[in-house]
Design a protein around this motif. Structure first.
Motif, PDB file in Angstrom:
ATOM      1  N   ARG A   1      85.074  69.966  -1.645  1.00  0.00           N
ATOM      2  CA  ARG A   1      85.832  70.956  -2.426  1.00  0.00           C
ATOM      3  C   ARG A   1      85.982  72.251  -1.627  1.00  0.00           C
TER       4      ARG A   1
ATOM      5  N   GLU B   1      89.858  64.106  -3.321  1.00  0.00           N
ATOM      6  CA  GLU B   1      89.474  63.981  -4.738  1.00  0.00           C
ATOM      7  C   GLU B   1      89.245  65.349  -5.353  1.00  0.00           C
ATOM      8  N   ASP B   2      88.682  66.242  -4.504  1.00  0.00           N
ATOM      9  CA  ASP B   2      88.095  67.475  -5.040  1.00  0.00           C
ATOM     10  C   ASP B   2      88.950  68.712  -4.832  1.00  0.00           C
TER      11      ASP B   2
ATOM     12  N   ASP C   1      78.087  66.195  -3.848  1.00  0.00           N
ATOM     13  CA  ASP C   1      79.481  66.008  -4.244  1.00  0.00           C
ATOM     14  C   ASP C   1      80.322  65.618  -3.037  1.00  0.00           C
TER      15      ASP C   1
ATOM     16  N   TRP D   1      76.570  71.948  -9.299  1.00  0.00           N
ATOM     17  CA  TRP D   1      77.926  71.395  -9.168  1.00  0.00           C
ATOM     18  C   TRP D   1      78.957  72.488  -8.847  1.00  0.00           C
ATOM     19  N   HIS D   2      79.697  72.272  -7.781  1.00  0.00           N
ATOM     20  CA  HIS D   2      80.735  73.212  -7.325  1.00  0.00           C
ATOM     21  C   HIS D   2      80.181  74.625  -7.102  1.00  0.00           C
TER      22      HIS D   2
HETATM   23 ZN    ZN Z   1      83.546  68.026  -6.958  1.00  0.00          ZN
END
Ligand code: ZN
Ligand code: AHN
Length: 332
Positions: free
Chosen positions: A124, A177-178, A145, A300-301
């Motif tokens: 990401r 995807e991210d 991730d 996450w993120h």
């Molecule tokens: Zn992600």
């Protein structure tokens, strides 16, 4: 006379206690085998995670992304897969043109019965779950991730190259995807289609014409310490038997503490592209936290998604479970 009788008894006790302790067994978390599959080596999977991180964040259009993609192609070839690379320019939500690659490794390509394993390999570009806006535009490490699923699948690929199972197996590393709309732009630009760009492309343009598999398994965020995998809703709706197969295999192997016997949220992820676009019933093994509003763990993120958060025991639980599911399948 007394000594001569006692000695063999002592010797027998020593030998028995050695047998119970399993002297000669590989150390925990590495190569121990309890099912029909070869042992999943968690040290090896962990090393593949570290290796990806060493390139830097694998954000499309960066050198790190380019180099890591080359590395993944090389590893799949080294592990004796037949490799396909789909090169495509995909358009992000903000109009950015992303140079992407879906990387595919096939085992036993002529087998009719096929199992599809997949993970996303991109990172990401944002850390939009950070509270400090100054950190939002710094890309994340993506240890869990992204890198964890790919690391586990590389170790599975290595095992597939050493000992072929009866069924054919395809491994896909999906790109982009991210790149979904970040939280800080959600009000103006939100669109669900901004996620999973690589898998959406593949679903419309599979690497072999009319590609079909019996089922698919997505590994997404499968390496964090104390991870919990709940039965994700889209998986339950379209592939309930696969969910049961995977969760019961995990329980039988002693990994029930990771694979929770309860329903989780509905998660937009690459399995949806595979289900909708190709009609392949697929499940998502994803670290889910029902206590958190967004459904994921606290890292996450954020910039906490680092190697420090990765635990070999979790990688082992997921990797050994998936390997066992694969090697239990009979050919058609
Ligand atoms: Zn992600
Ligand atoms: C959404 O946030 C819409 N889906 C989560 C899929 C994902 C992102 N997996 C890893 N990163």
């Amino acid at each position: 006379m007394k000594k001569a009788k006692v000695f063999p008894v002592i010797l027998a006790c020593i030998l028995l206690s050695c047998a119970n302790k399993g002297v000669g067994d590989p150390p925990a978390g590495t190569n121990n085998q309890s099912g029909t599959a070869p042992g999943f080596n968690a040290d090896s999977a962990y090393a593949y995670v570290e290796k990806q991180l060493a390139f830097g964040p694998r954000v499309p259009n960066t050198t790190a992304h380019q180099r890591c993609g080359d590395y993944l192609i090389g590893e799949l070839k080294r592990f004796a897969a037949e490799v396909y690379v789909q090169e495509v320019t995909l358009t992000a939500y903000n109009g950015a043109k992303l140079a992407c690659r879906n990387i595919i490794g096939s085992y036993n390509p002529d087998a009719k019965k096929r199992i599809l394993l997949f993970a996303h390999w991109d990172t990401r570009p944002y850390a939009d779950q950070e509270t400090d806006p100054a950190k939002h535009h710094i890309p994340i490490d993506g240890a869990d991730d992204g890198a964890s699923g790919v690391g586990a699948l590389l170790e599975i690929a290595r095992q597939l190259g050493r000992q072929a199972p009866a069924a054919g197996v395809d491994i896909i590393f999906f790109d982009a995807e991210d790149y979904g709309v970040p939280e800080f732009e959600k009000a103006t630009a939100y669109t669900p289609g901004s996620w999973c760009l690589g898998s959406q492309f593949w679903a419309k343009n599979p690497h072999t014409p009319g590609y079909r598999a019996e089922y698919g398994i997505l590994l997404d965020m499968v390496g964090a310490r104390h991870a919990t995998f709940y039965k994700e809703q889209t998986s339950m709706r379209y592939a309930p038997r696969i969910v049961e197969k995977v969760w019961s295999t995990a329980r039988d192997l002693g990994y029930g503490k990771f694979f929770i016997n309860a329903g989780g949220g509905s998660i937009l992820d690459d399995h949806q592209s595979v289900i909708e676009g190709r009609g392949i019933p697929s499940i998502d093994i994803i670290n889910y936290d029902p206590e958190n509003a967004h459904g994921f763990a606290g890292y996450w993120h954020t910039h906490k998604d680092t190697i420090d958060n990765i635990d070999k025991e979790t990688l082992k639980g997921v990797g050994q479970t998936v390997l066992e599911v694969i090697y239990k399948e009979q050919a058609l």
